[in-house]
Design an enzyme around this catalytic site. Structure first.
Site, PDB file in Angstrom:
ATOM      1  N   GLU A  55       1.048  -1.436  -0.119  1.00 15.85           N
ATOM      2  CA  GLU A  55      -0.173   0.214  -0.065  1.00 15.85           C
ATOM      3  C   GLU A  55       0.752   1.368   0.269  1.00 15.85           C
ATOM      4  OE1 GLU A  55      -2.168   0.184   3.183  1.00 15.85           O
ATOM      5  OE2 GLU A  55      -3.715   1.931   2.602  1.00 15.85           O
ATOM      6  N   LYS A 138      -9.620   1.915  -2.139  1.00 17.31           N
ATOM      7  CA  LYS A 138      -9.572   1.251  -1.234  1.00 17.31           C
ATOM      8  C   LYS A 138     -11.161   2.011  -0.762  1.00 17.31           C
ATOM      9  CE  LYS A 138      -7.099   1.615   3.183  1.00 17.31           C
ATOM     10  NZ  LYS A 138      -6.137   2.210   3.835  1.00 17.31           N
ATOM     11  N   CYS A 179      -5.911  -3.141   3.049  1.00 13.50           N
ATOM     12  CA  CYS A 179      -5.563  -2.685   3.795  1.00 13.50           C
ATOM     13  C   CYS A 179      -6.690  -2.567   4.705  1.00 13.50           C
ATOM     14  CB  CYS A 179      -4.799  -1.503   4.561  1.00 13.50           C
ATOM     15  SG  CYS A 179      -3.509  -1.590   5.746  1.00 13.50           S
TER      16      CYS A 179
HETATM   17  N1  LIG Z   1      -3.373   1.229   6.036  1.00 12.76           N
HETATM   18  C1  LIG Z   1      -4.964   1.400   6.640  1.00 12.76           C
HETATM   19  O1  LIG Z   1      -5.831   0.546   6.216  1.00 12.76           O
HETATM   20  C2  LIG Z   1      -3.795   0.573   8.174  1.00 12.76           C
HETATM   21  C3  LIG Z   1      -5.418  -0.374   8.910  1.00 12.76           C
HETATM   22  C4  LIG Z   1      -4.817  -0.663  10.173  1.00 12.76           C
HETATM   23  O2  LIG Z   1      -3.576  -0.832  10.819  1.00 12.76           O
HETATM   24  C5  LIG Z   1      -5.948  -1.140  10.974  1.00 12.76           C
HETATM   25  O3  LIG Z   1      -5.689  -1.514  11.943  1.00 12.76           O
HETATM   26  O4  LIG Z   1      -6.653  -1.426  10.400  1.00 12.76           O
END
Ligand SMILES: NC(=O)CCC(=O)C(=O)O
Length: 302
Positions: A55, A138, A179
């Site tokens: 990412e 996303k 993510c």
């Molecule tokens: N970059 C993200 O979306 C981080 C997501 C993350 O750390 C979480 O705990 O969920």
């Protein structure tokens, strides 16, 4: 919807990229150099079929940086896309790198700006001919506040995507997410019910939630859906504003971790074996035992 490709064995390489700093040109050059090296093969010398970047690999990770680093991509699903005419230097570089290596490339994610002034966190996918064939914006923005530990608000500058996305290769259908999307089981469930045999999410968990949730969530999504599940993180840089957890990982459909890195720059090579997918589904047949007469099928309507 077309039937999913027959699931065939393939080699996946997750590039846990380091050296992601303020200099975009340097970030892109480093990503290209590591992808070119990765394409030469892993410890066994076997060339990977699909290489994945993390990412936000061309920009520091933070809401103030996204609009500054954002590029116009202009991809519309189902419409021809001419990379040569792209305004995005990252798209041009990723496309050329995929073509040069002859390998599928899931280009992590980059900040993307659109003509209506919105900024997204967007993955781009290239086939071995260098064609841009899919994107994923996303969907779930990373807005959290754990007092004394971490506060992060992607929604300060980003807009969430509004579509589900997967792409077909000659070896698998691959579901996409980024993510924080992993925390929302519906996304992976819909991909799996649409035929994805593996989901791959570029991601950058943090060092507060990472130790507790990174592995748990990936193994959960893998077992829920009886699919392979992989996430590719940046390496941890304690000099950066955001400390990524690292630990790029692949879980098989039984929830077994079949590969995991530590937190430094490294590449994880994993041979994906469809037999594990078939035997998990045959032995524990939840995919045919769901009770959509009792609860709704979240994949209906997509
Ligand atoms: N970059 C993200 O979306 C981080 C997501 C993350 O750390 C979480 O705990 O969920």
């Amino acid at each position: 919807m077309a039937a999913a490709p027959t699931f065939k064995p393939f080699t996946l390489a997750l590039v846990q990229l380091g050296q992601i700093g303020a200099d975009k040109a340097a970030n892109l050059k480093h990503a290209r150099d590591v992808v070119l090296k990765t394409a030469q093969g892993g410890p066994t010398g076997k060339k990977p079929d699909l290489i994945v970047l993390p990412e936000c690999f061309n920009s520091p990770y933070g809401h103030v940086h996204f609009p500054v680093y954002a590029e116009t991509i202009g991809y519309e699903p189902g419409q021809a896309y001419d990379v040569a005419k792209s305004e995005s230097e990252s798209v041009k570089l990723l496309s050329a790198t995929a073509k040069e290596t002859g390998v599928w490339l899931l280009g992590g994610s980059i900040p993307e700006k659109t003509p209506d002034g919105k900024v997204y966190n967007t993955s781009t996918v290239y086939n071995p001919q260098g064609e841009l064939i899919a994107i994923h914006r996303k969907v779930h923005l990373f807005d959290i506040d754990i007092p004394g530990k971490i506060k992060f608000k992607e929604s300060e500058t980003l807009t969430g995507g509004t579509t589900m996305n997967y792409f077909d290769t000659d070896f698998a259908r691959i579901g996409l997410g980024i993510c924080y999307d992993v925390r929302f089981p519906e996304l992976a469930a819909v991909s799996a019910r649409k035929g994805a045999q593996i989901c791959i999410y570029p991601g950058a968990f943090n060092t507060t939630t990472g130790p507790l949730h990174w592995e748990l969530l990936q193994r959960a999504r893998a077992v829920d859906n009886q699919i392979f599940f992989a996430m590719c993180s940046p390496a941890r840089d304690l000099n950066a504003g955001y400390h990524a957890y690292g630990h790029s990982l692949v879980s098989d459909p039984m929830g077994k971790i079949v590969g995991e890195l530590q937190h430094k720059e490294d590449v994880l090579f994993v041979d994906i074996d469809p037999e594990v997918f078939h035997s998990a589904r045959a032995g524990i047949p939840v995919t045919t035992q769901r009770r959509f007469d009792v609860y709704p099928d979240v994949s209906k309507g997509f």
